[in-house]
Design an enzyme around this catalytic site. Structure first.
Site, PDB file in Angstrom:
ATOM      1  N   ARG A  51       0.801  -1.233   0.000  1.00 28.68           N
ATOM      2  CA  ARG A  51       0.000   0.000   0.000  1.00 28.68           C
ATOM      3  C   ARG A  51       0.830   1.279   0.000  1.00 28.68           C
ATOM      4  NH1 ARG A  51       0.929  -2.376   4.363  1.00 28.68           N
ATOM      5  NH2 ARG A  51       1.439  -1.332   6.312  1.00 28.68           N
ATOM      6  N   CYS A 109      -3.570  -1.858  11.752  1.00 31.31           N
ATOM      7  CA  CYS A 109      -3.616  -2.457  10.408  1.00 31.31           C
ATOM      8  C   CYS A 109      -2.811  -3.748  10.360  1.00 31.31           C
ATOM      9  CB  CYS A 109      -3.101  -1.463   9.380  1.00 31.31           C
ATOM     10  SG  CYS A 109      -4.221  -0.095   9.047  1.00 31.31           S
TER      11      CYS A 109
END
Length: 242
Positions: A73, A188
Site C-alpha cells: 500500500r 492495520c
C-alpha cells in the site's frame, strides 16, 4: 506572483487553465509549505501528488525503514528500497517527479519534545500516522500553534478524514475526546487493510492542502468524512466544536 518558466507553464498547465486555480493559485501552491507526518500508506500518495502539484516545500517526517509488508500500500517505496529510511526513499521519488520542489526530511519520531519546532515552518500538516498517541499529539500541537491540519485513519476497508482549522472548526478531540483503551482498537498489522483504501484517503488529504493553500472550494472542516470501500458508500457527518 511567481514568474514561471516555459517548462513550468507546461508542467502545471492543467492547473493553470482551471478557473479556480489559474496563475495565482499555482503561485500559491509553489509558495506553500506542507508537512507530512508519516510516509506510509497515507503519506505515500499525499507526498507523490503534492510533489507533482509543485508544492514549493514539502517536509516528510518518519523514523521507520521500508519493510516488505509496506509495499502492498505504501506506493512511494519500491522493492529496491527495502531497509532504507522511509524519508530517504520517499524524498528520492518526490524529487524525481518534480526537481523544482524542496523536500525536507526528518528521520525521527514525532514527540512532544520536537513537534512544536518541526511544525512551526509549515502552512499545513497532513497526519499520515497509524497510532492514537501520535494523532492526539499532532492535534494538540497544531491547535496550540494555530496550524491547520488533515487527520486521516484507515482500517480494513474503511477510511475517515477531517480537516481542522484551529479557532474556526472542531478539532480531533471534539470527536474523540480521549484515546481508546490500549488494545481495544486493532492496528492495520493486526486487522489488515485493503491497500487502495490508503490511496483513496491519502489523495483526499492532499486535495485538502491544495484547496487550503489556493483558497478554493470547501474544506472538510466541521465534518467527518467516512467511506467503506466494499460498498463505495461515502458519508459526511457534520460535527461541532466542543
Amino acid at each position: 506572483m511567481i514568474d514561471f518558466t516555459e517548462a513550468q507553464l507546461e508542467r502545471y498547465s492543467r492547473h493553470i487553465i482551471l478557473p479556480d486555480i489559474g496563475i495565482e493559485g499555482q503561485s500559491a501552491i509553489q509558495e506553500g509549505k506542507a508537512l507530512i507526518i508519516g510516509v506510509g500508506g497515507l503519506g505515500s500518495p499525499a507526498a507523490l501528488y503534492l510533489a507533482a502539484a509543485g508544492v514549493g516545500t514539502i517536509g516528510i517526517a518518519d523514523a521507520d525503514r521500508v519493510e516488505l509488508s509496506n509495499l502492498q500500500r505504501q506506493v512511494i517505496h519500491f522493492t529496491s528500497d527495502l531497509d532504507r529510511p522511509k524519508v530517504e526513499s520517499a524524498a528520492e521519488k518526490m524529487r524525481a517527479i518534480n526537481p523544482d520542489i524542496i523536500v525536507k526530511i526528518y528521520c525521527e519520531y514525532i514527540q512532544a519534545a520536537n513537534i512544536g519546532q518541526i511544525i512551526a515552518d509549515y502552512d499545513f500538516v497532513i497526519d499520515g500516522t497509524d497510532n492514537f498517541a501520535t494523532k492526539f499529539l499532532i492535534n494538540d500541537a497544531c491547535v496550540m500553534a494555530g496550524k491547520p491540519f488533515s487527520h486521516g485513519g484507515i482500517l480494513r476497508f474503511h477510511g475517515q478524514t477531517m480537516t481542522i482549522v484551529p479557532g474556526h472548526s472542531a478539532c480531533y478531540r471534539c470527536v474523540f475526546p480521549v484515546p481508546p483503551p490500549s488494545g481495544s482498537v486493532p492496528s492495520c498489522s493486526q486487522a489488515g487493510v485493503l491497500g487502495v483504501v490508503a490511496g483513496i484517503l491519502g489523495t483526499i488529504q492532499a486535495a485538502e492542502f491544495l484547496k487550503f493553500i489556493t483558497k478554493t472550494g470547501t474544506l472538510l472542516a466541521n465534518a467527518l468524512l467516512t467511506f467503506d470501500a466494499k460498498t463505495m458508500l461515502f458519508r459526511k457527518v457534520e460535527i461541532r466544536p466542543n
